[in-house]
Design a protein around this motif. Sequence first.
Motif, PDB file in Angstrom:
ATOM      1  N   ASP A   1       2.140   3.932  -4.453  1.00 48.53           N
ATOM      2  CA  ASP A   1       2.156   5.082  -3.550  1.00 48.53           C
ATOM      3  C   ASP A   1       3.521   5.150  -2.847  1.00 48.53           C
ATOM      4  OD1 ASP A   1       1.682   7.138  -1.785  1.00 48.53           O
ATOM      5  OD2 ASP A   1      -0.168   6.296  -0.966  1.00 48.53           O
TER       6      ASP A   1
ATOM      7  N   LYS B   1       0.808  -1.217   0.000  1.00 47.38           N
ATOM      8  CA  LYS B   1       0.000   0.000   0.000  1.00 47.38           C
ATOM      9  C   LYS B   1       0.843   1.270   0.000  1.00 47.38           C
ATOM     10  CE  LYS B   1      -3.847  -2.176   2.479  1.00 47.38           C
ATOM     11  NZ  LYS B   1      -4.632  -2.177   3.748  1.00 47.38           N
ATOM     12  N   LYS B   2       2.032   1.216   0.624  1.00 47.86           N
ATOM     13  CA  LYS B   2       2.850   2.420   0.754  1.00 47.86           C
ATOM     14  C   LYS B   2       4.323   2.058   0.865  1.00 47.86           C
ATOM     15  CE  LYS B   2       3.199   6.964   1.526  1.00 47.86           C
ATOM     16  NZ  LYS B   2       2.469   8.036   0.838  1.00 47.86           N
TER      17      LYS B   2
ATOM     18  N   GLU C   1       1.809   6.549   6.990  1.00 50.54           N
ATOM     19  CA  GLU C   1       0.386   6.530   7.337  1.00 50.54           C
ATOM     20  C   GLU C   1      -0.439   7.489   6.481  1.00 50.54           C
ATOM     21  OE1 GLU C   1       0.738   7.570  11.433  1.00 50.54           O
ATOM     22  OE2 GLU C   1       0.950   5.493  12.113  1.00 50.54           O
ATOM     23  N   ARG C   2       0.238   8.342   5.723  1.00 52.63           N
ATOM     24  CA  ARG C   2      -0.463   9.342   4.918  1.00 52.63           C
ATOM     25  C   ARG C   2      -0.568   8.861   3.471  1.00 52.63           C
ATOM     26  NH1 ARG C   2       0.399  13.704   1.552  1.00 52.63           N
ATOM     27  NH2 ARG C   2      -0.969  15.515   1.914  1.00 52.63           N
ATOM     28  N   GLU C   3      -1.761   8.856   2.956  1.00 55.76           N
ATOM     29  CA  GLU C   3      -1.988   8.405   1.586  1.00 55.76           C
ATOM     30  C   GLU C   3      -1.556   9.479   0.599  1.00 55.76           C
ATOM     31  OE1 GLU C   3      -5.693   6.799  -1.228  1.00 55.76           O
ATOM     32  OE2 GLU C   3      -5.949   7.040   0.959  1.00 55.76           O
ATOM     33  N   GLY C   4      -0.900   9.045  -0.464  1.00 53.04           N
ATOM     34  CA  GLY C   4      -0.514   9.960  -1.529  1.00 53.04           C
ATOM     35  C   GLY C   4       0.970  10.275  -1.538  1.00 53.04           C
TER      36      GLY C   4
END
Length: 322
Positions: free
Chosen positions: A132, A80-81, A190-193
């Motif tokens: 991401d 995811k990241k 923890e921050r999307e983008g």
Amino acid sequence: RVYECRVLDINDSSDMASEVEFVRADIRDMDAVVSACKGVDVVHHNVAQVPLAKNKRLFESVNLGGMKILLEACKVNNVKKLVYTSSSAVYGVPQKLPITDTDPEPCPREAYGTAKLAAERLCLEYVKSGLDVSIVRPRTILGHGRLGIFQILFEWASEGRKLPVLGNGDNIFQFVHSDDLAEVCIRAGEREGHSIYNCGAENYGSMRELLQTLCKHAKTGASVRSLPMSLAVMGMKLTSKLGLSPLGNYHWLMYGRSFYFDTSKIKRELGYTAKYSNDEMICESYDWYIANRDRIHYIGEGVSTHRSAVKQGILNLVKWLS
């Protein structure tokens, strides 16, 4: 926060928590990296061949080639990241200070910074394809357990020697504590983008002030000594090239120059302000070194560069002349 953690590294660590799953592998081992990324939500990429290596081919194979393998592994495993710890070396010698998140394209001046920037650009290509990725560019890292080149200064301070600054030593030099950097990386994860963050202390000053603080803290009679800037840089560059000094190109390029970030983006997007000042982190690093000096090994195979002593080479001559 509570996380399940898996660590991939070529070195294990005696102070690693027992509940952390450890995978001994090289970042350039595709199969091992793909396997390590299975079932992982967030990957923090901190692997690097550091400037002390003074080896362009290793910079390219580890810092760039390893990045390519990890990006592919994250893509295959639908991670995811990915948070990539890059370097302030991508900026080379800044023409404008402080460096902000809106400043022009970075321009590294040596092989280490060039490889780190190439890895950043590779990340951006994968961002375009849907992965991401956030990039964190830390200033020079200090804190408990951080040694490398600083071990030399700490050893000299413990012996009551003179610690060198270039010119007047009035160049403004920002550091970052390892705990502050870790918190920024966690919050970025923890921050999307996609985003890029310049990370450094909020409270910092000149190199002379920093080393004077260290001398006062050490209470050994150590003091700060000025060396002529142009002559010292010439000597550092020559002895490094001849293999007589542990210093790399980045060290002689930046030790006597000012370098500091504007960190407002971290406050704005991550809601975080660095807790440690330059003075606090240099004293903590020194205390850790003194407490652990007897069990610290020189850099070698299987030993982490950042937590190891450095063979001083011709710098021993500088020590005795001081």
